[in-house]
Design a protein around this motif. Sequence first.
Motif, PDB file in Angstrom:
ATOM      1  N   LEU A  92      34.266  19.392  49.543  1.00 22.48           N
ATOM      2  CA  LEU A  92      32.980  19.252  50.218  1.00 22.48           C
ATOM      3  C   LEU A  92      32.275  20.596  50.370  1.00 22.48           C
ATOM      4  O   LEU A  92      32.920  21.630  50.523  1.00 22.48           O
ATOM      5  N   ASN A  93      30.940  20.544  50.395  1.00 23.65           N
ATOM      6  CA  ASN A  93      30.191  21.767  50.690  1.00 23.65           C
ATOM      7  C   ASN A  93      30.147  21.949  52.206  1.00 23.65           C
ATOM      8  O   ASN A  93      30.606  21.081  52.962  1.00 23.65           O
ATOM      9  N   ASP A  94      29.587  23.050  52.686  1.00 25.12           N
ATOM     10  CA  ASP A  94      29.612  23.358  54.125  1.00 25.12           C
ATOM     11  C   ASP A  94      28.922  22.287  54.966  1.00 25.12           C
ATOM     12  O   ASP A  94      29.432  21.899  56.023  1.00 25.12           O
ATOM     13  N   ALA A  95      27.778  21.798  54.508  1.00 27.43           N
ATOM     14  CA  ALA A  95      27.053  20.780  55.272  1.00 27.43           C
ATOM     15  C   ALA A  95      27.872  19.492  55.364  1.00 27.43           C
ATOM     16  O   ALA A  95      27.964  18.867  56.433  1.00 27.43           O
ATOM     17  N   GLU A  96      28.469  19.082  54.249  1.00 24.30           N
ATOM     18  CA  GLU A  96      29.293  17.872  54.241  1.00 24.30           C
ATOM     19  C   GLU A  96      30.527  18.040  55.119  1.00 24.30           C
ATOM     20  O   GLU A  96      30.924  17.120  55.835  1.00 24.30           O
ATOM     21  N   LEU A  97      31.115  19.217  55.082  1.00 23.09           N
ATOM     22  CA  LEU A  97      32.297  19.487  55.901  1.00 23.09           C
ATOM     23  C   LEU A  97      31.946  19.428  57.386  1.00 23.09           C
ATOM     24  O   LEU A  97      32.693  18.854  58.181  1.00 23.09           O
ATOM     25  N   ASN A  98      30.800  19.983  57.776  1.00 27.03           N
ATOM     26  CA  ASN A  98      30.369  19.918  59.180  1.00 27.03           C
ATOM     27  C   ASN A  98      30.109  18.481  59.608  1.00 27.03           C
ATOM     28  O   ASN A  98      30.438  18.095  60.730  1.00 27.03           O
ATOM     29  N   THR A  99      29.536  17.679  58.716  1.00 23.71           N
ATOM     30  CA  THR A  99      29.310  16.263  59.020  1.00 23.71           C
ATOM     31  C   THR A  99      30.642  15.546  59.224  1.00 23.71           C
ATOM     32  O   THR A  99      30.795  14.738  60.147  1.00 23.71           O
ATOM     33  N   LEU A 100      31.615  15.842  58.364  1.00 22.36           N
ATOM     34  CA  LEU A 100      32.941  15.244  58.502  1.00 22.36           C
ATOM     35  C   LEU A 100      33.577  15.629  59.837  1.00 22.36           C
ATOM     36  O   LEU A 100      34.138  14.783  60.536  1.00 22.36           O
ATOM     37  N   ILE A 101      33.477  16.878  60.194  1.00 23.26           N
ATOM     38  CA  ILE A 101      34.040  17.345  61.470  1.00 23.26           C
ATOM     39  C   ILE A 101      33.378  16.628  62.635  1.00 23.26           C
ATOM     40  O   ILE A 101      34.051  16.147  63.556  1.00 23.26           O
ATOM     41  N   ASP A 102      32.042  16.522  62.612  1.00 21.65           N
ATOM     42  CA  ASP A 102      31.321  15.815  63.672  1.00 21.65           C
ATOM     43  C   ASP A 102      31.784  14.361  63.766  1.00 21.65           C
ATOM     44  O   ASP A 102      31.983  13.823  64.860  1.00 21.65           O
ATOM     45  N   LEU A 104      34.706  13.103  62.842  1.00 23.22           N
ATOM     46  CA  LEU A 104      36.075  13.031  63.369  1.00 23.22           C
ATOM     47  C   LEU A 104      36.112  13.268  64.875  1.00 23.22           C
ATOM     48  O   LEU A 104      36.857  12.605  65.602  1.00 23.22           O
ATOM     49  N   VAL A 105      35.293  14.188  65.353  1.00 28.60           N
ATOM     50  CA  VAL A 105      35.208  14.446  66.797  1.00 28.60           C
ATOM     51  C   VAL A 105      34.687  13.200  67.507  1.00 28.60           C
ATOM     52  O   VAL A 105      35.217  12.784  68.543  1.00 28.60           O
ATOM     53  N   SER A 106      33.657  12.569  66.935  1.00 20.40           N
ATOM     54  CA  SER A 106      33.101  11.345  67.519  1.00 20.40           C
ATOM     55  C   SER A 106      34.128  10.219  67.516  1.00 20.40           C
ATOM     56  O   SER A 106      34.243   9.466  68.485  1.00 20.40           O
ATOM     57  N   LEU A 107      34.856  10.103  66.438  1.00 20.53           N
ATOM     58  CA  LEU A 107      35.892   9.079  66.339  1.00 20.53           C
ATOM     59  C   LEU A 107      36.956   9.269  67.415  1.00 20.53           C
ATOM     60  O   LEU A 107      37.390   8.313  68.060  1.00 20.53           O
ATOM     61  N   ARG A 108      37.366  10.506  67.633  1.00 21.72           N
ATOM     62  CA  ARG A 108      38.364  10.798  68.667  1.00 21.72           C
ATOM     63  C   ARG A 108      37.826  10.427  70.050  1.00 21.72           C
ATOM     64  O   ARG A 108      38.547   9.866  70.880  1.00 21.72           O
ATOM     65  N   LYS A 109      36.543  10.724  70.302  1.00 17.30           N
ATOM     66  CA  LYS A 109      35.938  10.376  71.590  1.00 17.30           C
ATOM     67  C   LYS A 109      35.897   8.865  71.777  1.00 17.30           C
ATOM     68  O   LYS A 109      36.198   8.362  72.863  1.00 17.30           O
ATOM     69  N   LEU A 110      35.524   8.138  70.724  1.00 14.96           N
ATOM     70  CA  LEU A 110      35.498   6.675  70.808  1.00 14.96           C
ATOM     71  C   LEU A 110      36.888   6.122  71.111  1.00 14.96           C
ATOM     72  O   LEU A 110      37.032   5.195  71.902  1.00 14.96           O
ATOM     73  N   ARG A 111      37.895   6.672  70.491  1.00 15.56           N
ATOM     74  CA  ARG A 111      39.266   6.219  70.706  1.00 15.56           C
ATOM     75  C   ARG A 111      39.678   6.420  72.159  1.00 15.56           C
ATOM     76  O   ARG A 111      40.334   5.585  72.758  1.00 15.56           O
ATOM     77  N   SER A 112      39.262   7.532  72.762  1.00 16.81           N
ATOM     78  CA  SER A 112      39.643   7.802  74.153  1.00 16.81           C
ATOM     79  C   SER A 112      38.993   6.813  75.112  1.00 16.81           C
ATOM     80  O   SER A 112      39.537   6.512  76.170  1.00 16.81           O
TER      81      SER A 112
END
Length: 115
Positions: A92-102, A104-112
């Motif tokens: 992934l390029n930097d923009a795609e990687l940042n989107t992926l990170i965002d 995953l963070v959102s997914l973790r919050k939803l799980r909690s």
Amino acid sequence: MDALELRLAVGERVRNYRLSNHYTQAYFAEMIDISVNFLSEIENGKKGMSQETLYKLCEHFCLSADYILFGKNPSVGESESSSRISDLAQTLNDAELNTLIDFLVSLRKLRSFSI
């Protein structure tokens, strides 16, 4: 290990991966640009695959060539899923990687919230 044993072991790993992910032979073969018949021959140890086919297999399905060829699992302490995510993230390029990170963070919050 002789050539036949190697083909059988590689074929078994390819089949096990395909089945564990519920892919049909038709879908799997299409994704790596080979015929269903050739995939069947690989899975049954009757034929080996070219470097190009191995590359397509590893690239498309985010698999390690070490796993396909030698049965080596990801590094100690690293799950297969983590290894696949890491391999994919490197493409992934930097923009795609940042989107992926965002994501995953959102997914973790939803799980909690659902626990």
